[in-house]
Motif scaffolding. Structure first.
Motif, PDB file in Angstrom:
ATOM      1  N   ARG A 187     -21.631 -78.420 -24.333  1.00 17.79           N
ATOM      2  CA  ARG A 187     -21.726 -77.264 -25.055  1.00 17.79           C
ATOM      3  C   ARG A 187     -22.758 -76.310 -24.669  1.00 17.79           C
ATOM      4  N   HIS A 188     -23.761 -76.794 -24.245  1.00 21.99           N
ATOM      5  CA  HIS A 188     -24.886 -75.956 -23.875  1.00 21.99           C
ATOM      6  C   HIS A 188     -25.578 -76.399 -22.385  1.00 21.99           C
ATOM      7  N   ARG A 189     -24.857 -76.952 -21.646  1.00 12.17           N
ATOM      8  CA  ARG A 189     -25.287 -77.468 -20.396  1.00 12.17           C
ATOM      9  C   ARG A 189     -24.000 -77.934 -19.450  1.00 12.17           C
ATOM     10  N   VAL A 190     -23.937 -77.522 -18.191  1.00 12.68           N
ATOM     11  CA  VAL A 190     -23.294 -77.911 -17.346  1.00 12.68           C
ATOM     12  C   VAL A 190     -23.891 -78.759 -16.511  1.00 12.68           C
ATOM     13  N   LYS A 191     -23.329 -80.038 -16.108  1.00 14.36           N
ATOM     14  CA  LYS A 191     -24.465 -81.121 -15.185  1.00 14.36           C
ATOM     15  C   LYS A 191     -23.522 -81.088 -13.860  1.00 14.36           C
TER      16      LYS A 191
END
Length: 236
Positions: A187-191
């Motif tokens: 939701r808050h981060r793309v790894k």
């Protein structure tokens, strides 16, 4: 004597007037300059201003889940319990003895102390189920979907996380030097993790970050997640 010429006919004057009337109407009077005032309400706003006004007025939220499975389970349990209790009450009113299960339940509730293990276990299970239902009622669910920008308050669209990860992975594989890439969208981060076969890893990381940021912006997400990139050199 030469006779005087006939006077002009009376119909010539109106025709002349009719002929000159349109010529006078074609002349437009110059408009007087008007003082600058506030813009009219009917005038359309520029695209950038309209977009900013829309963002301030309407905020896209995550869609809410219907919770069909929890609702069906709770409704089934309540239906079975209510039907059994109603059948037993009707049987008692008809002159039959109460059910053995209801007599046993009443005796257990009347004789067991409050610190009994089964009483505490039942209370803990009931409290856990109640908290679970409250959480389901107050949270939207559908955490696997990312809300997109909506052009109107009544229109909503969402993007699947797996689909977004596939698009980002395809964009990452187009970066020179990247051999393999693994993308996880939250939701808050793309790894993003990538293996580098050639080129400087720092340059590959910068290029990969720029490409992923650009691809993420194309999704038009209402809350764009932050991109975190990690690279490592592979020599085997």
């Amino acid at each position: 004597m030469t006779p005087d010429p006939d006077p002009p006919a009376c119909s010539s004057t109106p025709s002349a007037r009719r002929a000159t009337a349109p010529m006078t109407k074609e002349l437009e009077e110059p408009e007087e300059p008007r003082e600058p005032g506030p813009p009219e309400h009917d005038a359309p706003l520029p695209p950038d201003l309209a977009t900013g006004e829309h963002d301030r007025r309407h905020r896209t939220h995550r869609p809410w889940s219907a919770r069909r499975i929890p609702a069906a389970l709770v409704a089934s349990v309540i239906l079975v319990a209510a039907a059994a209790a109603l059948f037993d009450v009707v049987a008692v009113q008809a002159g039959r003895p109460a059910g053995a299960w209801r007599r046993h339940l009443a005796d257990e509730l009347a004789t067991r102390p409050l610190d009994d293990v089964w009483v505490l276990t039942g209370a803990a299970v009931a409290a856990a189920l109640g908290i679970w239902l409250i959480v389901l009622a107050l949270t939207p669910g559908l955490r696997h979907w990312l809300p997109l920008h909506s052009p109107a308050p009544g229109l909503r669209a969402s993007l699947d996380r797996d689909g977004a990860a596939d698009l980002l992975r395809d964009a990452a594989m187009r970066v020179p030097g990247v051999s393999t890439a693994r993308i996880r969208v939250r939701r808050h981060r793309v790894k993003a993790r990538a293996d580098v076969r050639f080129r400087d890893p720092q340059q590959v990381k910068d290029d990969l970050t720029a490409v992923l940021d650009e691809e993420r912006d194309r999704f038009a997400l209402s809350r764009p997640p932050r991109v975190v990139v990690r690279v490592r050199r592979r020599t085997d």
